[in-house]
Design an enzyme around this catalytic site. Sequence first.
Site, mmCIF file in Angstrom:
data_model
loop_
_atom_site.group_PDB
_atom_site.id
_atom_site.type_symbol
_atom_site.label_atom_id
_atom_site.label_comp_id
_atom_site.label_asym_id
_atom_site.label_seq_id
_atom_site.Cartn_x
_atom_site.Cartn_y
_atom_site.Cartn_z
ATOM 1 N N GLU A 186 -1.111 4.528 -26.267
ATOM 2 C CA GLU A 186 -0.349 5.722 -26.675
ATOM 3 C C GLU A 186 0.288 5.449 -28.048
ATOM 4 O OE1 GLU A 186 3.230 6.304 -24.407
ATOM 5 O OE2 GLU A 186 3.281 8.459 -24.806
ATOM 6 N N LYS A 236 0.291 15.075 -22.339
ATOM 7 C CA LYS A 236 1.311 14.352 -21.557
ATOM 8 C C LYS A 236 2.347 15.325 -21.001
ATOM 9 C CE LYS A 236 4.552 10.451 -22.085
ATOM 10 N NZ LYS A 236 5.100 9.490 -23.052
ATOM 11 N N CYS A 274 1.798 6.898 -19.896
ATOM 12 C CA CYS A 274 3.106 6.236 -19.913
ATOM 13 C C CYS A 274 4.113 6.759 -18.872
ATOM 14 C CB CYS A 274 3.674 6.289 -21.333
ATOM 15 S SG CYS A 274 4.885 4.984 -21.620
HETATM 16 N N1 LIG Z 1 6.245 6.268 -23.993
HETATM 17 C C1 LIG Z 1 6.782 6.394 -22.783
HETATM 18 O O1 LIG Z 1 6.581 7.394 -22.101
HETATM 19 C C2 LIG Z 1 7.615 5.216 -22.341
HETATM 20 C C3 LIG Z 1 8.290 5.466 -21.036
HETATM 21 C C4 LIG Z 1 8.300 4.313 -20.119
HETATM 22 C C5 LIG Z 1 9.527 3.463 -20.222
HETATM 23 C C6 LIG Z 1 9.762 2.743 -18.975
HETATM 24 S S1 LIG Z 1 10.294 3.881 -17.758
HETATM 25 C C7 LIG Z 1 11.994 3.714 -18.079
HETATM 26 C C8 LIG Z 1 12.157 2.329 -18.588
HETATM 27 N N2 LIG Z 1 12.943 2.269 -19.771
HETATM 28 C C9 LIG Z 1 12.369 1.538 -20.688
HETATM 29 O O2 LIG Z 1 12.898 1.187 -21.750
HETATM 30 N N3 LIG Z 1 11.134 1.200 -20.302
HETATM 31 C C10 LIG Z 1 10.830 1.715 -19.017
#
Ligand SMILES: NC(=O)CCCC[C@@H]1SC[C@@H]2NC(=O)N[C@@H]21
Length: 499
Positions: free
Chosen positions: A57, A158, A190
């Site tokens: 991503e 997304k 993600c």
């Molecule tokens: N690009 C995204 O959608 C990243 C989201 C995932 C992040 C995961 S879920 C919540 C947690 N916090 C973070 O810093 N990383 C984890």
Amino acid sequence: KTFRGAVYEHAVILPEERVTKVSRDVALRTMMQNLMVYQSQANIARQKNVDLLVFPEDGLYGMGFTRAAIEPYLEYIPDYETDPWNPCENPVKYPSTEVQFFLSCLAKNNSLYIVANVGDKQLCNKSDDPKCPVDGHYQYNTNVVYDKTGKLVAKYHKVNLFYEFQFDNPVNETLVTFDTPFGKFGTFTCFDILFHDPAMRLIEEKGIRNIVFPTAWMDALPLLAAVQFHSAFAAGMKINFLTANIHRPRSKFQGSGIYTPLGALDFYYNDLTDNGKLLIKDIDILPEGQTKHARNISSKENDQYSESMIHTRSDYKKVHQFKALVFGDLFNFESLLNDSGIITVCHNRLCCHLEYESNGAMNDDLFAFGAFDGLHTFEGRYYIQVCALLKCKHNTHHSCGGPTKASRTVFQNIHIAGNFETNYIFPEILLTNQEKLELPPIGKWRYNESGLDMTGLDYPLLSASLFSRVYSRDNSSLRCISNTALLISIICLLILYLH
Ligand SMILES: NC(=O)CCCC[C@@H]1SC[C@@H]2NC(=O)N[C@@H]21
């Protein structure tokens, strides 16, 4: 019976400007720099007879853009179902589609499926679409898939955006799948992994057993490191899960892998280098079909279970029981006092059970076993039930739940079980080798109806947990909010009317 899958963890080359809008030429220059790296990896993949290659991503431009600044990086991507297109064979069909041309040719010239994450721009008009943004178009975080001939065969917007204010939420949530000679695949991105739609609908409604997952995931220890949670998702849902992350270890973006129901075939976790990494593995083709259904324990059954767990323990309130925060959630914990033992901890309606045996050298490490049943509210709001054995950050109770990569304790045997409300349970085991995250090899652990078991682990343990999602409560809390809002509106109207 197998296909050869690959994921590339890419050290994305970021544009200097991500707040102010640059020209299309400047945007293309950055994206071409990243695409050249993709090309060299696709060439290696072809030489190794790879069937399908996944890129991360935001891999072509990074993140942290304003809405205006991302626009020159976007391209119009047509609907592949109503308007079939092979950009490599017909590059002039749409203007300003250089990135799609490049990716399609990458697939065609290397004769492999390419999964990449790009930006989609769809024009709209306020007069026939009231939701059309003021700048006259939608901007979507998008996964695209090209088949071995370069034809666009999937496009996914997304759904669950993670503080990505540059992108719009898709109007129609669709389940996106594509067929290959080696099985049917689904894709999402993600943060989507933490929510019911589209992830669970792909698995449950469409019977998908292969997911390709571009991600830009920051490690969030102790329970949400990329390699930890993504491998647990594959094991819990009994699917093949191919995940490519971006590589920016200083900002905690790292961790890619090729995961199966039995564990990690390969994964990449390396914070000592700035380099990307290509992983290639032969993956068993799994039979399509429905894998899991939520287990319907009635709330009465569940309450009885929790109470029996509590009442069998007359010594429940002891000094080594305490509360501590794990990524913002207040867990009930009990510390491990001996080299082996049995512990039961409850929180709300969840009771967690641990049986453990260490190799007898726990002296310097504090471990605690905890339970949490409720609404998680930090960096996202979602209901979870979690049983977790954690290595505490320091030798203090309140440090249990803090992020740490240090442990010296190797466990011989661990068994964890709990009275979870659903079967959406992700079994996580995270080990460490000199502060480098490790996953257990296939065969050293097992997850089934009776819980999570591991034996003879070679590395010290950071955490072993059952992380579950209670999707049904997300909806009921939304319903509750909207019902409350409705009630307040009715009362206000009534007051207005009476006055
Ligand atoms: N690009 C995204 O959608 C990243 C989201 C995932 C992040 C995961 S879920 C919540 C947690 N916090 C973070 O810093 N990383 C984890």
